[in-house]
Write an enzyme that holds these catalytic residues in place. Structure first.
Site, PDB file in Angstrom:
ATOM      1  N   ASP A  18     -14.233   1.966  -3.352  1.00  0.00           N
ATOM      2  CA  ASP A  18     -13.607   0.655  -3.183  1.00  0.00           C
ATOM      3  C   ASP A  18     -13.805   0.121  -1.776  1.00  0.00           C
ATOM      4  O   ASP A  18     -13.875  -1.098  -1.561  1.00  0.00           O
ATOM      5  CB  ASP A  18     -12.134   0.660  -3.604  1.00  0.00           C
ATOM      6  N   ASN A 164       0.627   6.532  -4.883  1.00  0.00           N
ATOM      7  CA  ASN A 164      -0.465   7.141  -5.679  1.00  0.00           C
ATOM      8  C   ASN A 164      -0.810   8.539  -5.167  1.00  0.00           C
ATOM      9  O   ASN A 164      -1.431   9.335  -5.859  1.00  0.00           O
ATOM     10  CB  ASN A 164      -1.705   6.242  -5.708  1.00  0.00           C
ATOM     11  N   ASN A 172      -3.658   6.280   1.941  1.00  0.00           N
ATOM     12  CA  ASN A 172      -4.067   6.093   3.335  1.00  0.00           C
ATOM     13  C   ASN A 172      -2.940   6.450   4.297  1.00  0.00           C
ATOM     14  O   ASN A 172      -3.169   7.051   5.345  1.00  0.00           O
ATOM     15  CB  ASN A 172      -4.508   4.644   3.576  1.00  0.00           C
ATOM     16  N   HIS A 245      -8.534  -1.665  -4.450  1.00  0.00           N
ATOM     17  CA  HIS A 245      -7.571  -1.615  -3.347  1.00  0.00           C
ATOM     18  C   HIS A 245      -8.116  -2.296  -2.076  1.00  0.00           C
ATOM     19  O   HIS A 245      -7.511  -3.209  -1.532  1.00  0.00           O
ATOM     20  CB  HIS A 245      -7.242  -0.161  -3.006  1.00  0.00           C
ATOM     21  N   ASP A 246      -9.247  -1.796  -1.578  1.00  0.00           N
ATOM     22  CA  ASP A 246      -9.715  -2.245  -0.263  1.00  0.00           C
ATOM     23  C   ASP A 246     -10.204  -3.694  -0.283  1.00  0.00           C
ATOM     24  O   ASP A 246     -10.027  -4.434   0.697  1.00  0.00           O
ATOM     25  CB  ASP A 246     -10.806  -1.310   0.262  1.00  0.00           C
TER      26      ASP A 246
HETATM   27  O1  RIB Z   1      -4.736   4.261  -1.958  1.00  0.00           O
HETATM   28  C1  RIB Z   1      -5.978   3.603  -1.968  1.00  0.00           C
HETATM   29  C2  RIB Z   1      -6.695   3.802  -0.678  1.00  0.00           C
HETATM   30  O2  RIB Z   1      -7.037   5.179  -0.507  1.00  0.00           O
HETATM   31  C3  RIB Z   1      -8.048   3.055  -0.642  1.00  0.00           C
HETATM   32  O3  RIB Z   1      -8.329   2.683   0.676  1.00  0.00           O
HETATM   33  C4  RIB Z   1      -9.024   4.086  -1.105  1.00  0.00           C
HETATM   34  O4  RIB Z   1     -10.342   3.853  -0.607  1.00  0.00           O
HETATM   35  C5  RIB Z   1      -8.455   5.338  -0.487  1.00  0.00           C
HETATM   36  O5  RIB Z   1      -8.901   5.392   0.857  1.00  0.00           O
HETATM   37 CA    CA Z   2     -10.467   3.328   1.689  1.00  0.00          CA
END
Ligand code: RIB
Ligand code: CA
Length: 317
Positions: A18, A164, A172, A245-246
């Site tokens: 992502d 998550n 992150n 997400h990103d």
């Molecule tokens: O929780 C999603 C994040 O964690 C995104 O940035 C994905 O690339 C992972 O780094």
């Molecule tokens: Ca990421």
């Protein structure tokens, strides 16, 4: 952008499927001037995320853009490497790509972040898409970047939805909660694009097939690497598409009007055995602290997805 000037951004990233989609969205957007990438451990190890970031600037036709290698592990905790089941051990869905020809910048990420922000006072939007280790090291090393950055728009956190990486923490933030605590309290403008909004925008197999029909190197790349990512989310029972997400953080940088946000005091738990990495907004002001984070709470997903598709299908490296 009011004056038509491009928005200068520095992306700190752990590509990552992502991440890759977000980085290509930045390159496909006329409002954005990508001045550099810095890499961090996270979805996989720092050596692999760095190689993937180098591959991405080459794919973008921008081998001139500096890629500075960053932290190999969190500030205090061991690197767990749990992201590979989402992104593959090579960080790109186990799809094999040639080794990049370009080399990383001679500087490490924290130095590169400091140099870039201080050389462009008030102009750099810092876009962290992985664990916040590099960003924390940069602001701890040179606190003046807090007053000289334009803003920090990060993908991370979960304000009012489950995590998550744990029941309460997003990956992150969970990957380096001490770094996140430093970043959230550094006194600079922070916008948190968390799971509250990133889980609301899902890209389906049909969406990705339409992207692939554009027959560009970028859309071919995206289609190839997202097979593994789609399968992972379907294995969790998430069958209505994959969260990007990103790209949600990048979409905010491009067009903040896509999102609803609220400025609120938000802390990061870095001491709890089970809940470290939780981002805790103080909606009722009970901590009696000034707001420090702009928390994204809603997104116009249809408009976001339409923007993504339009830009990636029209872009040509
Ligand atoms: O929780 C999603 C994040 O964690 C995104 O940035 C994905 O690339 C992972 O780094
Ligand atoms: Ca990421």
């Amino acid at each position: 952008m009011t004056d038509g000037a491009k928005k200068k951004i520095l992306i700190d990233t752990d590509p990552g499927i992502d991440d890759s989609m977000a980085i290509l969205l930045a390159f496909a957007s006329p409002e954005i001037d990508v001045v550099g990438l810095s890499t961090v451990f996270g979805n996989t190890g720092g050596d692999v995320t760095t190689q993937n970031a180098l591959r991405l600037v080459e794919l973008a036709g921008r081998p001139d853009i500096p890629v500075a290698r960053g932290a190999e592990k969190p500030l205090l905790r061991p690197f767990t490497g749990k992201g590979w089941h989402v992104h593959g051990k090579n960080g790109l869905g186990e799809v094999e790509f040639p080794e990049p020809k370009v080399q990383p910048d001679k500087r490490r990420a924290a130095t590169f972040i400091i140099d870039t922000i201080m050389a462009n006072p008030g102009e750099i939007t810092l876009v962290p898409l992985g664990p916040l280790t590099n960003v924390a090291l940069a602001v701890a090393t040179e606190p003046r970047i807090a007053a000289n950055v334009k803003e920090v728009v990060l993908m991370g956190g979960a304000a009012s939805v489950p995590g998550n990486a744990s029941p309460v923490a997003e990956a992150n933030i969970r990957n380096d909660p001490e770094a996140a605590h430093i970043v959230f309290h550094a006194g600079w403008p922070v916008t948190m694009i968390g799971l509250d909004v990133t889980m609301k925008t899902k890209m389906t197999r049909d969406d990705l097939d339409r992207l692939k029909a554009a027959n560009s190197p970028w859309t071919d790349f995206i289609h190839a690497v997202t097979r593994h990512y789609l399968n992972f989310y379907e294995s969790l029972g998430i069958t209505d598409g994959m969260p990007i997400h990103d790209s949600s953080a990048m979409a905010y940088v491009i067009d903040p009007s896509l999102f609803e946000t609220k400025h609120v005091y938000t802390d990061v738990d870095h001491q709890s055995e089970h809940h470290h990495g939780q981002t805790v907004p103080d909606w009722r002001g009970q901590r009696e602290r000034d707001p420090n984070v702009n928390v994204a709470l809603d997104v116009d997903s249809d408009r976001f997805l339409a923007m993504y598709e339009r830009r990636l299908t029209e872009a040509r490296p």
